[in-house]
Design a protein around this motif. Structure first.
Motif, PDB file in Angstrom:
ATOM      1  N   THR A  98       0.826  -1.205   0.000  1.00 41.30           N
ATOM      2  CA  THR A  98       0.000   0.000   0.000  1.00 41.30           C
ATOM      3  C   THR A  98       0.865   1.262   0.000  1.00 41.30           C
ATOM      4  O   THR A  98       0.461   2.292  -0.536  1.00 41.30           O
ATOM      5  N   GLU A  99       2.044   1.174   0.606  1.00 44.65           N
ATOM      6  CA  GLU A  99       2.952   2.322   0.580  1.00 44.65           C
ATOM      7  C   GLU A  99       3.389   2.637  -0.842  1.00 44.65           C
ATOM      8  O   GLU A  99       3.459   3.808  -1.246  1.00 44.65           O
ATOM      9  N   GLU A 100       3.670   1.584  -1.611  1.00 44.18           N
ATOM     10  CA  GLU A 100       4.046   1.801  -3.005  1.00 44.18           C
ATOM     11  C   GLU A 100       2.861   2.306  -3.820  1.00 44.18           C
ATOM     12  O   GLU A 100       3.032   3.097  -4.748  1.00 44.18           O
ATOM     13  N   TYR A 101       1.646   1.858  -3.469  1.00 44.36           N
ATOM     14  CA  TYR A 101       0.451   2.381  -4.132  1.00 44.36           C
ATOM     15  C   TYR A 101       0.379   3.888  -3.961  1.00 44.36           C
ATOM     16  O   TYR A 101       0.208   4.654  -4.924  1.00 44.36           O
ATOM     17  N   GLU A 102       0.478   4.324  -2.705  1.00 45.32           N
ATOM     18  CA  GLU A 102       0.342   5.752  -2.400  1.00 45.32           C
ATOM     19  C   GLU A 102       1.451   6.568  -3.059  1.00 45.32           C
ATOM     20  O   GLU A 102       1.199   7.629  -3.650  1.00 45.32           O
ATOM     21  N   LYS A 103       2.662   6.065  -2.972  1.00 44.12           N
ATOM     22  CA  LYS A 103       3.794   6.800  -3.548  1.00 44.12           C
ATOM     23  C   LYS A 103       3.661   6.930  -5.055  1.00 44.12           C
ATOM     24  O   LYS A 103       3.896   8.008  -5.626  1.00 44.12           O
ATOM     25  N   ALA A 104       3.280   5.831  -5.715  1.00 44.00           N
ATOM     26  CA  ALA A 104       3.172   5.858  -7.179  1.00 44.00           C
ATOM     27  C   ALA A 104       2.060   6.783  -7.639  1.00 44.00           C
ATOM     28  O   ALA A 104       2.218   7.513  -8.632  1.00 44.00           O
ATOM     29  N   LEU A 105       0.929   6.784  -6.944  1.00 45.18           N
ATOM     30  CA  LEU A 105      -0.168   7.659  -7.335  1.00 45.18           C
ATOM     31  C   LEU A 105       0.173   9.130  -7.104  1.00 45.18           C
ATOM     32  O   LEU A 105      -0.222  10.001  -7.894  1.00 45.18           O
ATOM     33  N   LYS A 106       0.901   9.430  -6.039  1.00 44.86           N
ATOM     34  CA  LYS A 106       1.272  10.822  -5.771  1.00 44.86           C
ATOM     35  C   LYS A 106       2.328  11.322  -6.746  1.00 44.86           C
ATOM     36  O   LYS A 106       2.344  12.509  -7.100  1.00 44.86           O
ATOM     37  N   LEU A 107       3.216  10.422  -7.187  1.00 40.25           N
ATOM     38  CA  LEU A 107       4.213  10.837  -8.182  1.00 40.25           C
ATOM     39  C   LEU A 107       3.561  11.189  -9.509  1.00 40.25           C
ATOM     40  O   LEU A 107       4.004  12.098 -10.208  1.00 40.25           O
ATOM     41  N   GLY A 108       2.504  10.457  -9.850  1.00 42.30           N
ATOM     42  CA  GLY A 108       1.794  10.751 -11.083  1.00 42.30           C
ATOM     43  C   GLY A 108       2.446  10.111 -12.300  1.00 42.30           C
ATOM     44  O   GLY A 108       3.553   9.567 -12.231  1.00 42.30           O
TER      45      GLY A 108
END
Length: 923
Positions: free
Chosen positions: A717-727
């Motif tokens: 889930t941490e990678e989910y959040e990071k990837a979505l915020k990076l765009g």
């Protein structure tokens, strides 16, 4: 004078007479029938008596053959192909029109080839091998049903009791192998199968039989199908008894060899005890006068069985065929075979063999025979086999052999003997099928389960994924206990409680502990037999369903698309700066301030007096108008002004905070996202994230045709959040994530600022995977359905997926920058303290004035109503007086007090003052 006849005329007349008048058929005095079978066998001993009786009865009957006698010539095959073939050649030397036998299917194959070459009918009453077909052996007939018929009965019985896997034990010859092949074909039609085969040689010793049966115990199924020739020693059951395989866990089903063996021998208590619980088939012989007459004539011979009765009917069938042949004027003639004449000089003397010239015609007549014999209807169907008979279901217990039901091709199972069912059409489902009570091995009446999953010595090996993300579903504890836990594990354990038997098992985690494993590898290991089952968050997809059997889904799922929460619906955006709780508190605050200001101003401010409706409207408008700092009513009381100062300060802070927060929301509000669902995502070229190890990659690439280069594997889930915020424009970022709904629900419950767009697609479910045709898959499906009817499934979900504030999260998901009540907690406490203090000061002043007023009333000469004697009534009157006192104008009360102070000794003046005050209108 004598009559003279020309010799030429006489000779001509004689020639014409010979040519015109046909020569009549010369019925032979004796017609020879051959019979080749094993005399010293269970079937052979009874068949020999039945054949001799049939020939005697045919010869004694004047309506058949009409003076021609049948002569039976028999040769012993000794259940040996060589001796059987030699006996057949010896009979052919004696000019036989047809041959009966043999009993053995192995011998029948060889003699059928001889019959095919020499064109004579071969009729067997006991060779039941299904591969003895008319295409391969056109001169072979069979007056008994082949094994494919009774195998269909056994399969119906297996299906009737719900068993899916069996173990076949059979003789390693044509009879056994081909019979079991027919059984396998019939089981396949019912979606069942033979899990293990145990071929046994006729000459197997006890050690070999013991090893073979003992090896079969390690296989799960406990339903044994026995298919041999008749065995008077019943060795297989004796060995099974020693191996403790005649218990309540086992099922022993036998083809009709067992009934033939039991019908042809005397049974004692030892035999019944040995066979207790065995279920077998017996050909159903309908009651008839012929049968009663035959039984009466052979009272001294108690070894009759169904095959002996078929042998009796075989003789009559051949007699009817010969009669039709003779009635058509065909002579019984024999000739030497040109092919065998070349064998002259050999030791076999094959040149002496004669074959029946009308063998093919006799075969045609035999195929058209249709009569009712002592064993039932004798009529040939397709494949030149007699039309199949009905069967009895027999059961052996300590008291004897009992018929527990009947089977008919047209009616299925019934406890009533079949009568005239052949004209009925059998449906695919017979609702009234029924059998009597059966005693199973061990003496019980309850239907055995028919298989075992595992025992404590060899428990079920279950593979579970060792997840490193979304560990709420399934994972291994990272301590020394190595305990497997999670939502899926709890569901499996609770569902096992609804399975009506014990299932020993052990969990074996699969994965390196650094990334979640590939679930396709788990399924493949179950298919390969490395594990017996797989438990976890395993999606049921077609590619996996081809490899394993899944249980009923215990959780519904589907793929969804997640993007950053840029909501383009701004209809209620003005409510977003505050949480719902803060909005409620603000609304209550306005109402409280309205009430407090009205109380504080009501006695001294005329704007807050008047009719009740006007006062209610005034205080509400006054309170809410403070929001805009435009009040038509002024506050006079110092206490009200103090409360208003604090309230306006609080309102100023709330307004400023609301304005700033709303400005922030509108400032960061971006343009509407171009991603509205999977369709828009499919047509774009932006990178997409997916959970590594799941079927999502396979679906996106193969089903939707997306380029693999666009897909970014994510593990947590941490990678989910990071990837979505990076765009999508930054390295490692994505525009959206495609994953299963349960994972996304857990992700959104823990993190804010993201949302699901579009509708879920590719609806699937999570299930437990088992090896193909595993009975546990069916029982677990039933258990999951029962579990879903209870509240336990919801409790497990709440335990793992709703650990804290689950209800609040599911009902309201606050914006990431919303203001909460705790942000204004201190200011509210100050406002509440000052407001309460002002209200208390006002109340104390009212009480002080009321007490002074009561004293003044007691010292005055003004008349008043008498006090009630009841303390309760006096208290009520006091309260009413206080309320009326508070409702009076402050100016009138002060004026009364001033007059009382200046005229303390003039009661009349007090009265005048009160009268003057009473003239003041009360609003």
């Amino acid at each position: 004078m004598g009559l003279g006849i020309d010799p030429f005329v006489a000779i001509t007349a004689l020639i014409v007479a010979i040519l015109v008048v046909p020569m009549g058929c010369q019925r032979p005095e004796v017609v020879n029938l051959g019979a080749v079978f094993a005399f010293d066998s269970v079937i052979g001993r009874a068949a020999k008596v039945a054949l001799e009786a049939a020939v005697s009865d045919v010869n004694a009957n004047t309506t058949v053959l009409k003076g021609t006698k049948l002569q039976l010539l028999m040769e012993d095959s000794v259940c040996n192909v060589f001796h059987g073939s030699l006996g057949a050649f010896q009979l052919l030397e004696k000019e036989v029109v047809a041959m009966i036998g043999p009993i053995s299917s192995s011998v029948a194959h060889t003699i059928s080839d001889i019959a095919k070459g020499l064109h004579f009918p071969l009729i067997s009453f006991a060779a039941t091998d299904p591969t003895l077909s008319a295409l391969q052996f056109p001169f072979f007939l069979r007056t008994t049903p082949n094994d494919a018929h009774q195998m269909s009965v056994l399969v119906d019985l297996i299906n009737f009791y719900g068993w899916k896997e069996v173990i076949s034990v059979y003789s390693d010859d044509e009879l056994g192998r081909n019979g079991v092949a027919a059984l396998d074909d019939e089981l396949y039609k019912k979606r069942s199968r033979i899990s293990y085969k145990v071929p046994l040689s006729v000459h197997s010793n006890e050690r070999f039989l013991t090893d073979a049966l003992n090896k079969s115990k390690s296989i799960g199924p406990r339903v044994y199908i026995l298919h041999f020739g008749p065995d008077p020693l019943l060795r297989i059951f004796d060995i099974a008894k020693k191996l403790q395989m005649m218990t309540h866990e086992y099922v022993w089903l036998a083809t009709d060899w067992l009934s033939v063996t039991l019908d042809s021998s005397l049974m004692d208590n030892g035999t019944l005890k040995l066979l207790e619980g065995v279920v077998g088939l017996r050909q159903h012989i309908p009651e008839s006068e012929k049968m009663q007459r035959f039984t009466y004539n052979l009272q001294s011979n108690r070894s009759m069985n169904a095959y002996a009765l078929h042998a009796y009917d075989t003789v009559w069938m051949i007699a009817y065929g010969i009669e039709k042949l003779l009635n058509e004027g065909i002579n019984i003639t024999f000739s030497y075979s040109e092919k065998l004449l070349h064998a002259k000089g050999t030791k076999l003397h094959l040149e002496k063999i004669k074959f029946f010239n009308s063998g093919e015609l006799l075969l045609e007549k035999l195929l058209k025979v249709n009569f009712t014999g002592i064993a039932g209807q004798v009529q040939f169907g397709s494949g030149r086999n007699v039309i199949g008979c009905d069967y009895e279901i027999i059961n052996v217990n300590k008291t004897g052999v009992h018929t527990v039901g009947f089977w008919s091709k047209n009616g299925g199972f019934s406890v009533v003997a079949p009568k005239n069912r052949h004209s009925q059409k059998k449906t695919s489902f017979v609702s009234d099928e029924k059998l009597g009570d059966i005693t199973w091995p061990g003496g019980g009446r309850d239907r055995p389960r028919g298989w075992v999953i595992a025992d404590s010595a060899d428990p079920l090996k279950i593979v579970v994924p060792r997840r490193v993300s979304f560990v709420e579903f399934v994972t291994e504890e990272k301590n020394s206990s190595h305990r497997i836990q999670g939502f899926c594990i709890d569901v499996f354990i609770e569902a096992l409680k609804f399975v009506p038997y014990s299932v020993p098992y052990i969990f074996e985690p699969f994965g390196n502990g650094h990334s979640s494993p590939n679930y396709n590898q788990l399924i493949q290991m179950v298919t390969d037999g490395v594990y017996d089952a797989a438990v976890g968050d395993i999606a049921i997809v077609p590619s996996r369903s081809k490899l394993v059997d899944f249980s009923q889904p215990y959780a519904s799922t589907g793929l969804v698309v997640v993007i950053p929460a840029n909501d383009d619906n701004a209809t209620w955006i003005f409510l977003r700066p505050f949480t719902i709780r803060l909005w409620c508190v603000v609304l209550v605050s306005f109402m409280v301030i309205a009430v407090v200001i009205w109380i504080l101003e009501h006695r001294i401010n005329g704007d807050f007096r008047g009719p009740p409706r006007r006062q209610l409207v005034t205080m509400i408008l006054f309170s809410f108008s403070t929001l805009f700092k435009r009040n038509q009513e002024d506050t006079i009381s110092n206490l009200a002004r103090l409360v208003m100062i604090v309230w306006l300060f609080l309102l100023m802070v709330l307004t400023a905070s609301y304005t700033a927060n709303l400005t922030s929301i509108l400032t960061v509000q971006q343009l509407p996202s171009a991603i509205t669902g999977i369709d828009s995502l499919r047509t774009s070229e932006v990178p997409i994230g997916y959970q590594a190890g799941t079927f999502t990659l396979e679906y996106l690439t193969y089903s939707l045709g997306m380029a693999r280069s666009r897909l970014v594997p994510l593990d947590s889930t941490e990678e989910y959040e990071k990837a979505l915020k990076l765009g999508p424009t930054n390295w490692g970022g994505v525009a959206a994530i495609v994953d299963e709904l349960p994972y996304i629900e857990l992700f959104l419950a823990e993190r804010t600022g993201f949302k699901i767009v579009g509708e879920p697609f590719m609806h699937r479910g999570w299930g437990f995977a088992f090896k193909r045709d595993s009975p546990l898959a069916v029982d677990m499906s039933t258990a999951i359905l029962k579990l879903s009817e209870t509240r336990k499934l919801q409790e497990i979900r709440r335990k793992w997926l709703c650990k804290t504030n689950c209800a609040e999260k599911s009902n309201w998901n606050p914006e990431p920058n919303q203001l909460h009540l705790k942000s204004f907690k201190g200011l509210y406490l100050v406002c509440i303290a000052i407001t309460v203090s002002a209200f208390l000061v006002f109340v104390l002043r009212m009480i002080r004035q009321f007490v002074r007023y009561r004293r003044m009333e007691r010292t005055s000469s003004m008349p008043r109503a008498s006090w009630s004697a009841s303390p309760t009534m006096r208290l009520r009157e006091l309260v009413f007086d206080f309320v009326e006192f508070v409702d009076e104008k402050e100016e009138a009360i002060k004026k009364m007090f001033r007059s009382d102070a200046s005229n303390n000794n003039s009661p009349s003046h007090v009265v005048e003052v009160q009268e003057a005050d009473s003239e003041v209108p009360r609003n």
